[in-house]
Design an enzyme around this catalytic site. Structure first.
Site, PDB file in Angstrom:
ATOM      1  N   GLU A   1       0.859  -1.192   0.000  1.00 55.15           N
ATOM      2  CA  GLU A   1       0.000   0.000   0.000  1.00 55.15           C
ATOM      3  C   GLU A   1       0.893   1.239   0.000  1.00 55.15           C
ATOM      4  O   GLU A   1       1.853   1.326   0.783  1.00 55.15           O
ATOM      5  CB  GLU A   1      -0.922   0.027   1.223  1.00 55.15           C
TER       6      GLU A   1
ATOM      7  N   GLU B   1      -7.535   2.484  -3.578  1.00 56.78           N
ATOM      8  CA  GLU B   1      -8.314   2.324  -2.351  1.00 56.78           C
ATOM      9  C   GLU B   1      -9.163   3.581  -2.172  1.00 56.78           C
ATOM     10  O   GLU B   1      -8.629   4.700  -2.118  1.00 56.78           O
ATOM     11  CB  GLU B   1      -7.385   2.150  -1.142  1.00 56.78           C
TER      12      GLU B   1
ATOM     13  N   GLU C   1      -6.910  -4.784   7.894  1.00 49.75           N
ATOM     14  CA  GLU C   1      -5.782  -3.860   8.109  1.00 49.75           C
ATOM     15  C   GLU C   1      -5.568  -3.645   9.602  1.00 49.75           C
ATOM     16  O   GLU C   1      -6.485  -3.791  10.400  1.00 49.75           O
ATOM     17  CB  GLU C   1      -6.006  -2.529   7.369  1.00 49.75           C
TER      18      GLU C   1
HETATM   19  P1  C2E Z   1      -5.506   3.941   5.282  1.00 49.25           P
HETATM   20  O1  C2E Z   1      -5.519   3.955   3.796  1.00 49.25           O
HETATM   21  O2  C2E Z   1      -6.573   3.188   5.967  1.00 49.25           O
HETATM   22  O3  C2E Z   1      -4.083   3.418   5.684  1.00 49.25           O
HETATM   23  C1  C2E Z   1      -3.832   2.612   6.777  1.00 49.25           C
HETATM   24  C2  C2E Z   1      -3.258   3.392   7.896  1.00 49.25           C
HETATM   25  O4  C2E Z   1      -3.066   2.534   9.014  1.00 49.25           O
HETATM   26  C3  C2E Z   1      -1.881   3.948   7.593  1.00 49.25           C
HETATM   27  O5  C2E Z   1      -1.732   5.141   8.351  1.00 49.25           O
HETATM   28  C4  C2E Z   1      -0.966   2.893   8.167  1.00 49.25           C
HETATM   29  O6  C2E Z   1       0.332   3.346   8.473  1.00 49.25           O
HETATM   30  C5  C2E Z   1      -1.725   2.518   9.407  1.00 49.25           C
HETATM   31  N1  C2E Z   1      -1.440   1.150   9.837  1.00 49.25           N
HETATM   32  C6  C2E Z   1      -1.164   0.069   9.092  1.00 49.25           C
HETATM   33  N2  C2E Z   1      -0.980  -0.996   9.876  1.00 49.25           N
HETATM   34  C7  C2E Z   1      -1.149  -0.596  11.150  1.00 49.25           C
HETATM   35  C8  C2E Z   1      -1.090  -1.248  12.426  1.00 49.25           C
HETATM   36  O7  C2E Z   1      -0.852  -2.424  12.541  1.00 49.25           O
HETATM   37  N3  C2E Z   1      -1.357  -0.488  13.512  1.00 49.25           N
HETATM   38  C9  C2E Z   1      -1.648   0.825  13.423  1.00 49.25           C
HETATM   39  N4  C2E Z   1      -1.887   1.489  14.542  1.00 49.25           N
HETATM   40  N5  C2E Z   1      -1.707   1.477  12.252  1.00 49.25           N
HETATM   41  C10 C2E Z   1      -1.463   0.767  11.123  1.00 49.25           C
HETATM   42  P2  C2E Z   1      -1.183   6.446   7.696  1.00 49.25           P
HETATM   43  O8  C2E Z   1      -0.048   6.160   6.803  1.00 49.25           O
HETATM   44  O9  C2E Z   1      -1.000   7.426   8.795  1.00 49.25           O
HETATM   45  O10 C2E Z   1      -2.359   6.897   6.768  1.00 49.25           O
HETATM   46  C11 C2E Z   1      -3.567   7.336   7.302  1.00 49.25           C
HETATM   47  C12 C2E Z   1      -4.567   7.566   6.200  1.00 49.25           C
HETATM   48  O11 C2E Z   1      -4.156   8.644   5.367  1.00 49.25           O
HETATM   49  C13 C2E Z   1      -4.668   6.372   5.262  1.00 49.25           C
HETATM   50  O12 C2E Z   1      -5.532   5.435   5.838  1.00 49.25           O
HETATM   51  C14 C2E Z   1      -5.222   7.014   4.021  1.00 49.25           C
HETATM   52  O13 C2E Z   1      -6.613   7.141   4.113  1.00 49.25           O
HETATM   53  C15 C2E Z   1      -4.588   8.383   4.076  1.00 49.25           C
HETATM   54  N6  C2E Z   1      -3.460   8.437   3.140  1.00 49.25           N
HETATM   55  C16 C2E Z   1      -2.180   8.048   3.320  1.00 49.25           C
HETATM   56  N7  C2E Z   1      -1.449   8.302   2.217  1.00 49.25           N
HETATM   57  C17 C2E Z   1      -2.299   8.865   1.309  1.00 49.25           C
HETATM   58  C18 C2E Z   1      -2.160   9.359  -0.043  1.00 49.25           C
HETATM   59  O14 C2E Z   1      -1.087   9.331  -0.670  1.00 49.25           O
HETATM   60  N8  C2E Z   1      -3.279   9.868  -0.632  1.00 49.25           N
HETATM   61  C19 C2E Z   1      -4.488   9.903   0.004  1.00 49.25           C
HETATM   62  N9  C2E Z   1      -5.544  10.423  -0.647  1.00 49.25           N
HETATM   63  N10 C2E Z   1      -4.653   9.454   1.260  1.00 49.25           N
HETATM   64  C20 C2E Z   1      -3.578   8.936   1.895  1.00 49.25           C
HETATM   65 MG    MG Z   2      -5.782   2.684   2.452  1.00 52.94          MG
HETATM   66 MG    MG Z   3      -7.765   1.863   5.742  1.00 56.98          MG
END
Ligand code: C2E
Ligand code: MG
Ligand code: MG
Length: 530
Positions: free
Chosen positions: A305, A392, A479
């Site tokens: 991802e 996604e 996830e």
């Molecule tokens: P998401 O798409 O649901 O991504 C999963 C989030 O959960 C990611 O946080 C990831 O680092 C975190 N995660 C994965 N495994 C675990 C785990 O085992 N425990 C915990 N506590 N967290 C875990 P992240 O990277 O902070 O991203 C948050 C949200 O920001 C993402 O949720 C997504 O909706 C958005 N996002 C991130 N990058 C992009 C991007 O390039 N474009 C857009 N439009 N949204 C993004």
């Molecule tokens: Mg996602």
């Molecule tokens: Mg998610």
């Protein structure tokens, strides 16, 4: 000097005209032209002499009446224009629906409050009705306006005599309380919140309907939480109150939030992010990281991802949950999305072909045909097979389903990109959208996975989503898997894919290759041992 010149040339002009007239009059008198002409007219047209005077008099009276009327018209026109200008001025400070001062009107008073050295501290309460748009779409604008008027009337009746009431855009009401100690003001505000909450619970009369208003409250005490109050202008104060309102909105109906030192910090951080985000995207400070997802039956990595990461030079790591919404509101999300995609695709060329890339796309991007066209172009330019790409879309994107989002999904599917519904279980209308849109995968929100070993409700939800996916022919991804116990539960329930810190956090591009190698080796070794 110039003035004098103009005056003397004007004088010369008048003198010349007077001299010319005098010469003409002298010649006419000498030749007797007037007398002879008058005699000729009297002989040739006897009636002209009789009616001439009458005509001249009539003409003169007519001209006088016309000029008087014209003067009257001009006066009326001027009065009407002045009244219109007054109305425009009033509109600038009065809300046209409720008749209360609007945000500018309140701003004017707040600025006065700041200017007066002797003015005491004050508290500002913000109340937002968050379901007014829904009322408009179901019952129409007129009913929504009646609801606002009833709400305003209630506030007028229940505010203190010294409180100032105002109504801003987006159905936000403001109550400014001055005087007394912070504790006294706080008691007054609490009483207003209590009575307004009860008023909303009872339903509000709007025309013949009784409607529910969903509200939240924001409190900002100037003086107590903001010692340097004299440095604030109305715009600063209202910006802070907006921030608190936004925070309260996220906590639902009747939520009350007060401005605090932490919020001041968050607001400053937001301002910093806003001002440096554009440059950060252009200079490549925001880069993709890659979090593996694993086939839970074979224990092999099937994809990554793409998650945006920003390491701010002064602030350190800023999470995407903070900068993505700001990019969206400041209009730079499009550039960010495409920059992340290009970087991710370039990196993915080095990795095995069967490793998929899952890219998060926000609803704003999805409904923008230009972004979608460029998205597909980037796949061609970087020679990435679209079948390696999965997008996604968070379930909340479908709160307001637009035709543009559905069209984008169909278009992406046509070129070979597959579609996942992200954070499933946290949004709205999921089942409807699962039926009508061509999704390929369901990602169960991590909030259900985290406590599924201890919370029977979460476990039941996860189980039903997996079963739902199976019956629709859609694989499910869990996830946020952190605990081994949850992994086993998910394997038992038949969940297809998993992602979480138990396997790996998001990795920078240069660590992905070694990770894939190691993971493969480990899996093969375990398989051999077994
Ligand atoms: P998401 O798409 O649901 O991504 C999963 C989030 O959960 C990611 O946080 C990831 O680092 C975190 N995660 C994965 N495994 C675990 C785990 O085992 N425990 C915990 N506590 N967290 C875990 P992240 O990277 O902070 O991203 C948050 C949200 O920001 C993402 O949720 C997504 O909706 C958005 N996002 C991130 N990058 C992009 C991007 O390039 N474009 C857009 N439009 N949204 C993004
Ligand atoms: Mg996602
Ligand atoms: Mg998610």
């Amino acid at each position: 000097m110039n003035d004098q010149n103009t005056k003397s040339s004007k004088g010369a002009e008048i003198g010349a005209i007077a001299a010319l007239v005098a010469v003409f009059v002298f010649i006419e008198l000498q030749l007797g032209i007037f007398e002879r002409t008058a005699e000729t007219i009297a002989v040739a047209f006897p009636l002209a002499a009789k009616y001439g005077i009458a005509l001249l008099t009539g003409g003169w009276i007519g001209l006088t009446v016309y000029s008087l009327k014209r003067r009257g018209d001009l006066r009326t026109e001027k009065l009407a224009r002045t009244a219109a200008e007054e109305r425009v001025k009033l509109h600038k400070i009065v809300d046209p629906v409720t008749g209360l001062p609007n945000r500018s009107g309140l701003g004017f008073v707040l600025n006065e409050q700041v200017r007066q050295e002797t003015a005491g501290d004050y508290t500002l309460l913000g109340i937002e009705i968050c379901n007014l748009d829904a009322v408009i779409s179901v019952h129409g604008v007129a009913v929504a306006e009646r609801l606002e008027i009833s709400f305003a009337d209630y506030l007028i009746a229940h505010c203190g005599r010294d409180d100032m009431l105002a109504c801003g855009d987006r159905s936000t009401f403001y109550i400014l309380t001055t005087g007394g100690t912070p504790d006294e003001r706080s008691l007054r505000i609490d009483a207003i919140i209590e009575t307004v909450s009860a008023f909303c619970d009872a339903g509000i009369q709007a025309d013949h309907l009784k409607l529910q208003a969903y509200v939240h409250f924001a409190i900002l005490d100037i003086g107590q939480t903001t010692p340097e109050k004299s440095a604030f202008k109305a715009a600063d104060i209202l910006r802070r109150l907006d921030f608190v309102l936004h925070n309260a909105r996220a906590h639902g109906h009747k939520a009350v939030r007060s401005y605090s030192a932490e919020m001041e910090h968050a607001l400053n951080r937001q301002a910093l992010v806003e001002s440096s985000l554009g440059n950060a995207i252009e200079t490549g400070q925001i880069i993709p990281f890659f979090q593996p997802f694993i086939d839970l039956q074979t224990n092999s990595v099937t994809g990554l991802e793409v998650l945006a990461r920003w390491n701010h030079p002064q602030e350190g790591a800023i999470p995407p949950g903070v900068f993505i919404p700001i990019a969206e509101s400041t209009g730079v999300l499009r550039t960010l999305t495409l920059s992340i995609l290009r970087q991710a695709c370039e990196a993915a060329r080095e990795w095995p072909y069967d490793i998929k890339l899952a890219v998060n796309i926000s609803p704003t991007d999805l409904s923008d045909p230009v972004v979608m066209d460029r998205f597909v172009n980037i796949l061609h330019e970087t020679s990435i097979d679209p079948r390696r790409i999965e997008i996604e879309i968070t379930e909340n994107a479908f709160i307001e389903e637009t035709a543009a989002i559905s069209q984008a999904i169909v278009k992406l599917k046509e070129v070979g990109v597959s579609i996942s519904i992200d954070d499933f279980g946290t949004g709205y209308s999921s089942l409807h959208h699962l039926r009508v849109l061509p999704f390929d995968k369901i990602k169960i929100d991590q909030s259900f996975i985290k406590d599924m070993d201890t919370n029977a409700d979460s476990r039941a939800i996860v189980q039903s989503v997996i079963a739902l996916g199976r019956s629709l022919g859609l694989p499910t991804t869990a996830e946020g898997i952190e605990a081994g116990g949850n992994l086993e539960l998910l394997q038992e329930l038949g969940c297809a894919l998993g992602q979480g810190y138990l396997f790996a956090k998001a990795l920078p591009a240069d660590e992905v290759g070694p990770f894939l190698e190691n993971y493969k080796k480990q899996t093969t070794q375990i398989a051999h041992v077994a």
